[in-house]
Design a protein around this motif. Sequence first.
Motif, PDB file in Angstrom:
ATOM      1  N   UNK A  99       0.833  -1.197   0.000  1.00 13.17           N
ATOM      2  CA  UNK A  99       0.000   0.000   0.000  1.00 13.17           C
ATOM      3  C   UNK A  99       0.872   1.253   0.000  1.00 13.17           C
ATOM      4  N   UNK A 100       1.883   1.229   0.826  1.00 14.81           N
ATOM      5  CA  UNK A 100       2.820   2.343   0.887  1.00 14.81           C
ATOM      6  C   UNK A 100       4.219   1.766   0.936  1.00 14.81           C
ATOM      7  N   UNK A 101       5.051   2.218   0.015  1.00 15.28           N
ATOM      8  CA  UNK A 101       6.427   1.722   0.007  1.00 15.28           C
ATOM      9  C   UNK A 101       7.190   2.379   1.149  1.00 15.28           C
ATOM     10  N   UNK A 102       7.729   1.539   2.011  1.00 11.79           N
ATOM     11  CA  UNK A 102       8.505   2.071   3.138  1.00 11.79           C
ATOM     12  C   UNK A 102       9.964   2.099   2.735  1.00 11.79           C
ATOM     13  N   UNK A 103      10.306   2.970   1.802  1.00 13.05           N
ATOM     14  CA  UNK A 103      11.694   2.991   1.388  1.00 13.05           C
ATOM     15  C   UNK A 103      12.244   4.400   1.430  1.00 13.05           C
ATOM     16  N   UNK A 104      13.562   4.479   1.405  1.00 12.68           N
ATOM     17  CA  UNK A 104      14.258   5.747   1.439  1.00 12.68           C
ATOM     18  C   UNK A 104      14.370   6.242   0.000  1.00 12.68           C
ATOM     19  N   UNK A 105      13.593   7.258  -0.340  1.00  9.88           N
ATOM     20  CA  UNK A 105      13.548   7.707  -1.738  1.00  9.88           C
ATOM     21  C   UNK A 105      14.831   8.370  -2.183  1.00  9.88           C
ATOM     22  N   UNK A 158       7.553  11.358  -9.837  1.00 10.87           N
ATOM     23  CA  UNK A 158       6.317  11.735  -9.156  1.00 10.87           C
ATOM     24  C   UNK A 158       5.716  10.498  -8.492  1.00 10.87           C
ATOM     25  N   UNK A 159       4.745  10.707  -7.639  1.00 11.16           N
ATOM     26  CA  UNK A 159       4.123   9.591  -6.936  1.00 11.16           C
ATOM     27  C   UNK A 159       3.549   8.550  -7.883  1.00 11.16           C
ATOM     28  N   UNK A 160       2.875   9.016  -8.935  1.00 14.47           N
ATOM     29  CA  UNK A 160       2.274   8.098  -9.894  1.00 14.47           C
ATOM     30  C   UNK A 160       3.338   7.296 -10.646  1.00 14.47           C
ATOM     31  N   UNK A 161       4.434   7.977 -10.998  1.00 23.86           N
ATOM     32  CA  UNK A 161       5.518   7.278 -11.692  1.00 23.86           C
ATOM     33  C   UNK A 161       6.170   6.248 -10.780  1.00 23.86           C
ATOM     34  N   UNK A 162       6.316   6.621  -9.503  1.00 23.76           N
ATOM     35  CA  UNK A 162       6.909   5.672  -8.562  1.00 23.76           C
ATOM     36  C   UNK A 162       6.050   4.422  -8.447  1.00 23.76           C
ATOM     37  N   UNK A 163       4.735   4.603  -8.434  1.00 26.24           N
ATOM     38  CA  UNK A 163       3.864   3.432  -8.357  1.00 26.24           C
ATOM     39  C   UNK A 163       4.070   2.531  -9.574  1.00 26.24           C
ATOM     40  N   UNK A 164       4.221   3.138 -10.747  1.00 25.17           N
ATOM     41  CA  UNK A 164       4.465   2.337 -11.944  1.00 25.17           C
ATOM     42  C   UNK A 164       5.763   1.552 -11.851  1.00 25.17           C
ATOM     43  N   UNK A 165       6.766   2.173 -11.245  1.00 20.84           N
ATOM     44  CA  UNK A 165       8.040   1.469 -11.096  1.00 20.84           C
ATOM     45  C   UNK A 165       7.833   0.191 -10.282  1.00 20.84           C
ATOM     46  N   UNK A 166       7.056   0.314  -9.207  1.00 17.05           N
ATOM     47  CA  UNK A 166       6.880  -0.866  -8.363  1.00 17.05           C
ATOM     48  C   UNK A 166       5.961  -1.900  -9.008  1.00 17.05           C
ATOM     49  N   UNK A 167       5.033  -1.424  -9.833  1.00 17.47           N
ATOM     50  CA  UNK A 167       4.233  -2.379 -10.610  1.00 17.47           C
ATOM     51  C   UNK A 167       5.120  -3.096 -11.624  1.00 17.47           C
ATOM     52  N   UNK A 182      -4.282  -1.560  -2.565  1.00 15.58           N
ATOM     53  CA  UNK A 182      -4.825  -0.230  -2.846  1.00 15.58           C
ATOM     54  C   UNK A 182      -4.078   0.534  -3.933  1.00 15.58           C
ATOM     55  N   UNK A 183      -3.995  -0.053  -5.117  1.00 15.64           N
ATOM     56  CA  UNK A 183      -3.279   0.645  -6.196  1.00 15.64           C
ATOM     57  C   UNK A 183      -4.052   1.845  -6.739  1.00 15.64           C
ATOM     58  N   UNK A 184      -5.364   1.926  -6.448  1.00 17.05           N
ATOM     59  CA  UNK A 184      -6.159   3.023  -7.010  1.00 17.05           C
ATOM     60  C   UNK A 184      -6.174   4.246  -6.107  1.00 17.05           C
ATOM     61  N   UNK A 185      -5.641   4.079  -4.898  1.00 22.79           N
ATOM     62  CA  UNK A 185      -5.690   5.187  -3.950  1.00 22.79           C
ATOM     63  C   UNK A 185      -4.665   6.248  -4.323  1.00 22.79           C
ATOM     64  N   UNK A 186      -5.131   7.488  -4.435  1.00 26.52           N
ATOM     65  CA  UNK A 186      -4.215   8.593  -4.673  1.00 26.52           C
ATOM     66  C   UNK A 186      -3.674   8.676  -6.086  1.00 26.52           C
ATOM     67  N   UNK A 187      -4.339   8.011  -7.052  1.00 29.42           N
ATOM     68  CA  UNK A 187      -3.904   8.174  -8.444  1.00 29.42           C
ATOM     69  C   UNK A 187      -5.029   8.847  -9.234  1.00 29.42           C
ATOM     70  N   UNK A 188      -4.678   9.504 -10.334  1.00 30.30           N
ATOM     71  CA  UNK A 188      -5.701  10.213 -11.094  1.00 30.30           C
ATOM     72  C   UNK A 188      -6.472   9.247 -11.994  1.00 30.30           C
ATOM     73  N   UNK A 189      -7.482   9.777 -12.654  1.00 34.15           N
ATOM     74  CA  UNK A 189      -8.377   8.938 -13.463  1.00 34.15           C
ATOM     75  C   UNK A 189      -7.603   8.208 -14.552  1.00 34.15           C
ATOM     76  N   UNK A 190      -6.679   8.910 -15.196  1.00 37.46           N
ATOM     77  CA  UNK A 190      -5.905   8.288 -16.275  1.00 37.46           C
ATOM     78  C   UNK A 190      -5.123   7.088 -15.775  1.00 37.46           C
TER      79      UNK A 190
END
Lengths: 275, 283
Positions: A99-105, A158-167, A182-190
């Motif tokens: 749900x949330x990556x606990x990593x050092x960005x 960005x947050x959305x790009x980071x999510x894609x990296x982990x996907x 919860x991959x849909x939380x906090x992402x835009x419609x696109x």
Amino acid sequence: MSAGGPHQGDGGPAGRPHHAAACLDLRDVTVLYGHRLALDHVTLAVPHGGQVAVVGPNGAGKSTLFKALVGLLPVRGGSIELRDRDPQARAQPIAYVPQREEIDWSFPVTVQDVVMMGRYGRLGWLRRPQAADREVVARSLEELAIADLAARPVGDLSGGQQQRVFLARALAQEPHVLLLDEPFTGVDVGAREALLDLLDRLRDRGITVLVSTHDMEAASRRFDLVALLNHRLVAYGRPAEVFTKEHISAAFGGQALFLEGMVVIDQCCEGDEPR
Amino acid sequence: MIHWLTQPFTLEFMQRALIASLIVGVVCSVLGCFVVLRAMAFLGDALAHAILPGVAIAYLLGANLLAGALIAALVVAVGIGLFSRRGAVKEDTAIGILFAAALALGVVLISTVRSYAVDLTHILFGNVLGVSTGDLWLTGILAAAVLATVFLLYKEFLLASFDPVLAHTLGRRPELLRFVMLILLALTVVVSLQTVGVGLVAAMLVTPAATAYLLTRRLSRMMALAAAIGAASSVAGLYFSYYLNVASGAAVVLTATVVFMVAFVVAPQRGLLARRAAARRAV
Ligand SMILES: Nc1ncnc2c1ncn2[C@@H]1O[C@H](COP(=O)(O)OP(=O)(O)OP(=O)(O)O)[C@@H](O)[C@H]1O
Ligand SMILES: [Mg+2]
């Protein structure tokens, strides 16, 4: 056994005919935090290639379920069985995107490095990534449309790009089962639509997917199966069978409002896990 | 000028000092990258101090100091590994208590000898000019072992440092790797004993790696850069020590610190000036 829920096991893709061939078989899974019961005798069978939306109020135990599945949390009772469709296939059964990556960005790694970590499970301790691994990584990056970011440090995204990296990293694991918390939380419609498209492609490849979400609309429209969870499994089956007034009241209690045939869930802090 | 550069190393003990300094500069800096990224600096310092009693006992028995240090370091690494698992007190508290006690014990042991002030200084701050050929061999072998382990397990260390959750789901054992890291730290401390001493080894672990961290955004490059900075600081420090007649370990550490401060100001993205400029652009 109290946990099954009325629709568990009748007909449908989750039903008995497939049961013997189930990809993921949970029986009476119970997880505790100290003395607190987070999962209470959860029994559910997911068929090969099935896509399950795991739905429930905040604190229902959705994240806990996923963590237990990948072995991050000890299971106090019951059993979890994972069956390979092809018993000869080697390792890498489950990929998990938290749900949330606990990593050092600010860690000095590039997008490419992070996605390559998905291959480590197959490489073992000493082997280095081979050409074939680099190919899988390149394909995963393409799939998530982030190939152009490959050389960028993860901290710059960005947050959305980071999510894609982990996907992409999860895809690079070439898993049988994919868990998305919860991959849909906090992402835009696109991004939401892109993710749903990705799930469709995964369906074609026969990958079993479990997605936890608060997005009831997506759950009922785009998933084969819905698991309604509130510590115990309230209901499990096809969306139409699960999303009944009775089940939703049982899972959400006073949070559920029924307005002219529509369900509204009153959730103040969607997706917030206790820190 | 050439003469000025070569003259110190016409002396044989200076040649040995140079080799020892280079080895320490490289090994500390490479391992230091993980120390910096995993915020283990305090642990490294504690480990260094905790081996003092071992050195003291070897000294009293007239045995090889490095051998004493090696045994002590391994005992302490295992001790910290076990201790920090229990969790009765917070880890840094436990380490703080242990290492102060070990330091005191070491000083007590060494103070039973008459010439103790000189010997203690050497152990605490190094005496690179006194490195023997035998010491050099031991140092070289330990250093090679540490570097080979880092090289072989590079991707495992990367994984466990960056994302322990993934490491876990891939069936890895992050605690085991942490333990390996402790052992490597212990060996590195031993390697550094004669050049920078117990008191300054933490600086060699942290400073060049932190400098490299400011200058690059990829771990492999960070390690290479840290090694180069560590080696260059070691050589430069040795010259300062020779010509200004100051303590060599301290000269090396101060050189590395100056390099760090320069990078802190002028580093391309993470430096002070770059961040100021970025902030101005954002306004
Ligand atoms: N580390 C923890 N220690 C103690 N209790 C926890 C911990 N993590 C979760 N819990 C508790 O376990 C229960 C289930 O939590 P979980 O995070 O699985 O819920 P969730 O369904 O994922 O919620 P959300 O929708 O907010 O993400 C909650 O009551 C929560 O307070
Ligand atoms: Mg959750």
